[in-house]
Design a protein around this motif. Structure first.
Motif, PDB file in Angstrom:
ATOM      1  N   ALA A 110     -16.336 -30.735 -22.990  1.00 37.28           N
ATOM      2  CA  ALA A 110     -14.896 -30.470 -22.623  1.00 37.28           C
ATOM      3  C   ALA A 110     -14.351 -29.705 -23.580  1.00 37.28           C
ATOM      4  O   ALA A 110     -13.527 -28.619 -23.469  1.00 37.28           O
ATOM      5  CB  ALA A 110     -14.036 -31.949 -22.387  1.00 37.28           C
ATOM      6  N   GLY A 111     -14.488 -30.140 -24.887  1.00 38.92           N
ATOM      7  CA  GLY A 111     -13.831 -29.137 -26.033  1.00 38.92           C
ATOM      8  C   GLY A 111     -14.355 -27.637 -25.863  1.00 38.92           C
ATOM      9  O   GLY A 111     -13.683 -26.863 -26.373  1.00 38.92           O
ATOM     10  N   THR A 112     -15.740 -27.572 -25.610  1.00 37.58           N
ATOM     11  CA  THR A 112     -16.307 -26.273 -25.420  1.00 37.58           C
ATOM     12  C   THR A 112     -15.668 -25.478 -24.280  1.00 37.58           C
ATOM     13  O   THR A 112     -15.434 -24.221 -24.416  1.00 37.58           O
ATOM     14  CB  THR A 112     -17.817 -26.102 -25.150  1.00 37.58           C
ATOM     15  N   ALA A 113     -15.717 -26.016 -23.119  1.00 31.32           N
ATOM     16  CA  ALA A 113     -14.967 -25.395 -21.933  1.00 31.32           C
ATOM     17  C   ALA A 113     -13.521 -24.989 -22.234  1.00 31.32           C
ATOM     18  O   ALA A 113     -13.003 -24.172 -21.511  1.00 31.32           O
ATOM     19  CB  ALA A 113     -15.151 -26.214 -20.541  1.00 31.32           C
ATOM     20  N   LEU A 114     -12.769 -25.729 -23.008  1.00 30.68           N
ATOM     21  CA  LEU A 114     -11.489 -25.420 -23.519  1.00 30.68           C
ATOM     22  C   LEU A 114     -11.307 -23.754 -23.742  1.00 30.68           C
ATOM     23  O   LEU A 114     -10.405 -23.468 -23.351  1.00 30.68           O
ATOM     24  CB  LEU A 114     -10.983 -26.341 -24.512  1.00 30.68           C
ATOM     25  N   ILE A 115     -12.341 -23.269 -24.675  1.00 28.20           N
ATOM     26  CA  ILE A 115     -12.050 -22.119 -25.049  1.00 28.20           C
ATOM     27  C   ILE A 115     -11.920 -20.992 -23.999  1.00 28.20           C
ATOM     28  O   ILE A 115     -10.943 -20.166 -23.839  1.00 28.20           O
ATOM     29  CB  ILE A 115     -13.243 -21.702 -26.039  1.00 28.20           C
ATOM     30  N   PRO A 116     -12.793 -20.790 -22.865  1.00 29.96           N
ATOM     31  CA  PRO A 116     -12.453 -20.037 -22.049  1.00 29.96           C
ATOM     32  C   PRO A 116     -11.147 -20.191 -21.058  1.00 29.96           C
ATOM     33  O   PRO A 116     -10.748 -19.290 -20.562  1.00 29.96           O
ATOM     34  CB  PRO A 116     -13.804 -19.834 -20.992  1.00 29.96           C
ATOM     35  N   VAL A 117     -11.004 -21.375 -20.881  1.00 28.97           N
ATOM     36  CA  VAL A 117      -9.650 -21.674 -20.129  1.00 28.97           C
ATOM     37  C   VAL A 117      -8.396 -21.228 -20.896  1.00 28.97           C
ATOM     38  O   VAL A 117      -7.647 -20.814 -20.157  1.00 28.97           O
ATOM     39  CB  VAL A 117      -9.720 -23.276 -19.686  1.00 28.97           C
ATOM     40  N   LEU A 118      -8.335 -21.352 -22.094  1.00 28.29           N
ATOM     41  CA  LEU A 118      -7.255 -21.306 -22.888  1.00 28.29           C
ATOM     42  C   LEU A 118      -7.432 -19.398 -23.028  1.00 28.29           C
ATOM     43  O   LEU A 118      -6.323 -18.722 -23.059  1.00 28.29           O
ATOM     44  CB  LEU A 118      -7.355 -21.678 -24.390  1.00 28.29           C
ATOM     45  N   TYR A 119      -8.289 -18.909 -22.957  1.00 25.42           N
ATOM     46  CA  TYR A 119      -8.349 -17.366 -22.836  1.00 25.42           C
ATOM     47  C   TYR A 119      -7.785 -16.901 -21.470  1.00 25.42           C
ATOM     48  O   TYR A 119      -6.859 -15.925 -21.792  1.00 25.42           O
ATOM     49  CB  TYR A 119      -9.846 -16.797 -23.164  1.00 25.42           C
TER      50      TYR A 119
END
Length: 196
Positions: A110-119
């Protein structure tokens, strides 16, 4: 003895045939985002097993080891948060086990998937550059790294809130029912994850 060489002009054609078409269409900001996501994964997954469980994580592991009905009863009487993380964690633990790395792996994903979603959210709200800045800050943020390594609901909450923000930003730009539905779904899931 004879040595044959590929003609230099033919190397480009060989490269184009071996690399998938979508790779040629990636822009520089996409490569930066891929790099940030890989860095985020490294920072989150590298030390998942370096510490034993602390109290709340041990409670999660105990709950996930029970039957579904037992987990639900224990959660209702001992947890102050809504059930989504505990249901997902229980389902996750069945194939992957109750070890520290196994249960924390879900949060690290979940913490890794957060990065592209924030982008994507930053790009919708302001610009691609703003999205990259948001993604970069989240990639190296010590709190986000820390909570990505806990077998608790915090990073699932962060991911769902970011997805909610993304759909809200899309609604501001497009005004369609699809974006409203996405915002409602992810907002509802976030509410089901943590007591605000």
């Amino acid at each position: 003895r004879h040595t044959s060489f590929l003609p230099v002009s033919g190397l480009g054609d060989v490269y184009k045939r071996q690399v998938p078409e979508f790779v040629h269409k990636l822009r520089p900001e996409h490569w930066i985002l891929i790099g940030l996501t890989v860095l985020a994964a490294g920072l989150r997954f590298a030390t998942l097993g370096s510490q034993s469980y602390w109290f709340d994580e041990a409670q999660s592991a105990h709950e996930f080891g029970l039957s579904f009905g037992g987990m639900w009863s224990f959660m209702v009487s001992h947890e102050s948060n809504p059930p989504l993380y505990f249901v997902l964690g229980w389902l996750w633990a069945k194939p992957f086990g109750l070890g520290a790395v196994s249960l924390r792996f879900f949060s690290a994903l979940a913490g890794t998937a957060l990065i592209p979603v924030l982008y994507l959210a930053g790009r919708e709200l302001i610009s691609s550059r703003a999205g990259l800045v948001a993604a970069a800050l989240a990639t190296v943020n010590p709190f986000l790294i820390w909570y990505s390594q806990e077998a608790r609901e915090y990073m699932l909450l962060a991911l769902l809130c970011a997805a909610s923000l993304l759909y809200f930003a899309r609604f501001l730009n497009r005004r369609t029912s699809h974006e409203v539905a996405g915002w409602a779904v992810f907002s509802g899931l976030a509410v089901l994850t943590h007591a605000f």
